[in-house]
Design a protein around this motif. Structure first.
Motif, short mmCIF file in Angstrom:
data_model
loop_
_atom_site.label_atom_id
_atom_site.label_comp_id
_atom_site.label_asym_id
_atom_site.label_seq_id
_atom_site.Cartn_x
_atom_site.Cartn_y
_atom_site.Cartn_z
N UNK A 1 0.83 -1.20 0.00
CA UNK A 1 0.00 0.00 0.00
C UNK A 1 0.87 1.25 0.00
N UNK A 2 1.90 1.28 0.86
CA UNK A 2 2.75 2.47 0.98
C UNK A 2 3.60 2.68 -0.26
N UNK A 3 3.92 1.61 -0.97
CA UNK A 3 4.70 1.73 -2.20
C UNK A 3 3.82 2.09 -3.39
N UNK A 4 2.51 2.08 -3.19
CA UNK A 4 1.59 2.37 -4.29
C UNK A 4 1.54 1.28 -5.33
N UNK A 5 2.00 0.07 -4.96
CA UNK A 5 2.02 -1.05 -5.90
C UNK A 5 0.78 -1.91 -5.68
N UNK A 6 -0.28 -1.56 -6.35
CA UNK A 6 -1.52 -2.31 -6.18
C UNK A 6 -2.19 -2.54 -7.52
N UNK A 7 -2.95 -3.61 -7.57
CA UNK A 7 -3.71 -3.96 -8.78
C UNK A 7 -5.20 -3.78 -8.47
N UNK A 8 -5.84 -2.74 -8.98
CA UNK A 8 -7.27 -2.51 -8.67
C UNK A 8 -8.18 -3.63 -9.12
N UNK A 9 -7.69 -4.49 -10.00
CA UNK A 9 -8.50 -5.63 -10.44
C UNK A 9 -8.44 -6.78 -9.44
N UNK A 10 -7.48 -6.72 -8.53
CA UNK A 10 -7.33 -7.78 -7.53
C UNK A 10 -8.40 -7.62 -6.46
N UNK A 11 -9.02 -8.71 -6.00
CA UNK A 11 -10.11 -8.58 -5.00
C UNK A 11 -9.67 -8.00 -3.67
N UNK A 12 -8.36 -8.01 -3.36
CA UNK A 12 -7.90 -7.45 -2.09
C UNK A 12 -7.80 -5.92 -2.11
N UNK A 13 -7.87 -5.30 -3.31
CA UNK A 13 -7.62 -3.87 -3.44
C UNK A 13 -8.86 -3.10 -3.89
N UNK A 14 -8.89 -1.81 -3.55
CA UNK A 14 -9.89 -0.90 -4.08
C UNK A 14 -9.23 -0.03 -5.15
N UNK A 15 -10.05 0.73 -5.85
CA UNK A 15 -9.51 1.65 -6.86
C UNK A 15 -8.63 2.71 -6.21
N UNK A 16 -8.88 2.99 -4.93
CA UNK A 16 -8.10 4.00 -4.22
C UNK A 16 -6.80 3.48 -3.64
N UNK B 1 -16.38 -4.08 3.92
CA UNK B 1 -16.95 -4.24 2.58
C UNK B 1 -16.25 -3.21 1.70
N UNK B 2 -16.38 -3.37 0.41
CA UNK B 2 -15.78 -2.41 -0.52
C UNK B 2 -16.30 -1.01 -0.22
N UNK B 3 -17.59 -0.91 0.04
CA UNK B 3 -18.19 0.39 0.32
C UNK B 3 -17.64 1.01 1.60
N UNK B 4 -17.53 0.21 2.67
CA UNK B 4 -17.05 0.76 3.94
C UNK B 4 -15.58 1.17 3.85
N UNK B 5 -14.77 0.41 3.10
CA UNK B 5 -13.36 0.78 2.94
C UNK B 5 -13.25 2.09 2.16
#
Length: 382
Positions: A250-265, A327-331
């Motif tokens: 998260x801190x490195x900004x290395x995320x895949x928004x398509x992955x179920x563990x991540x949000x678009x943000x 949930x995605x909404x709460x996050x």
């Protein structure tokens, strides 16, 4: 006499046709009724609300499939048990007191209570119901319907929490005071077991403040830097320090928004943390996954980045020992709160820079060898 016997044993074709027609219509009617019953049964079982029926002592007589799916039980587990067993313990006394009143009133309107799922997590529900009686007015059973309002309730809570934190961060006082007060508001507003705020310090992101994490956890998790055998910090191909585990992603900004563990943000969240132990090393995007959140019993956690403009300068670490806490909404609502903190950091840094510059200029002016003054357009000393 012979003619009568012949008539009985050899009915004419019109009578046979009539009987066949009646039998055919009867079968068709039965098929229509069975189809209608199956459709109604399916509608009842899969309705967008949970149904339950209780006897006079509060034991479950019947439930629909939505009730079972929502709470995670089987029909065999549920039928015959007292309804209090499926309530948050804080609400059991309320039900015991209110159920006799409901039986007398006969109607229940939008009663909001908390129920327990089989995995121990809590959900908020809104109940409506009525009492079924026989022709003499005697109690037969209840008919109640509930809707899961957990997300609605959480949205309302987090929206109010966001307003409270915005007031804290916009008020007077130092940045450390504001961040500590923000953490207290988050802990109280979410009810999670542990919350921490990491902020950038050099190349690392230690906990700036936290509530709920053990000393042993903090000693091992405070730093996200990893070191080689020669004592040097592990670095990527660009020379940047590599940060460990989920926080590092998260801190490195290395995320895949398509992955179920991540949000678009860019937030990382999981409702059953033990699933992380099953991630194959060759597909795991994390650098040196420690999984200490898992081993410390945090079944659910979310890591929400704090940004100043486009730079990730920290994160909020939400951890809870119950599964299904996010949930995605709460996050995404929590991301809005993190953005308030980022804006406050930017503003407070600007204020601190201005104060430092003002002090520097004041010191210079105070030590000038000659007297100095300024005047306005009318020649008045200002």
């Amino acid at each position: 006499m012979g003619n009568s016997m012949s008539d009985l044993s050899n009915p004419d074709s019109s009578e046979l046709d009539s009987l066949r027609q009646q039998l055919s219509e009867s079968r068709e009617s039965e098929l229509q009724l069975r189809t209608m019953y199956n459709n109604l049964k399916k509608l009842f079982e899969l309705a967008p609300f949970g149904y339950q029926s209780l006897d006079e002592d509060g034991r479950l007589l019947d439930v629909n499939q939505t009730w079972l799916d929502t709470l995670g039980w089987t029909r065999e587990d549920a039928i015959g048990r007292n309804f209090t067993e499926f309530l948050n313990p804080d609400w059991q006394a309320f039900f015991s007191e209110d159920f006799p009143k409901f039986k007398n009133r006969g109607v229940l309107k939008s009663a909001e209570i908390e129920m327990l799922k089989k995995d121990g997590s809590k959900i908020a529900v809104s109940f409506d119901g009525k009492v079924g009686r026989d022709s003499a007015g005697n109690f037969l059973q209840t008919h109640c319907f509930f809707r899961d309002i957990t997300e609605r309730r959480k949205s309302e809570t987090y929206a109010e929490l966001g307003r409270e934190i915005l007031q804290i961060l916009s008020g007077l006082g130092t940045l450390p005071e504001a961040i500590h007060r923000t953490l207290e508001a988050l802990k109280q507003g979410t009810g999670f077991d542990a919350i921490g705020i990491r902020l950038k310090e050099g190349e690392d992101f230690p906990f700036y403040t936290q509530r709920g994490f053990s000393e042993a956890f903090l000693q091992k998790e405070n730093s996200l830097l990893e070191y080689a055998d020669d004592g040097a910090i592990h670095r990527d191909e660009n020379g940047k320090a590599r940060l460990a585990c989920d926080c590092g992603l998260v801190l490195s900004g290395k995320f895949d928004p398509a992955h179920p563990f991540f949000t678009q943000g860019g937030s990382f969240w999981v409702n059953d943390s033990r699933s992380l132990l099953d991630v194959a090393p060759e597909t795991d995007p994390r650098f040196h996954p420690r999984n200490r959140c898992v081993y410390n019993g945090y079944a659910s956690f979310a890591l929400v980045p704090i940004r100043v403009k486009d730079e990730v300068v920290g994160l909020i670490h939400f951890s809870n020992k119950q599964q299904g806490s996010f949930s995605k909404n709460s996050v995404e609502l929590l991301e809005g709160i993190a953005s308030h903190i980022g804006e406050a950091l930017l503003r407070k840094r600007a204020e601190a820079a201005l104060q430092e510059e003002r002090k520097r200029l004041t010191d210079i002016i105070d030590f000038l060898p000659d007297a100095t003054f300024a005047v306005d357009g009318q020649g008045r000393i200002i």
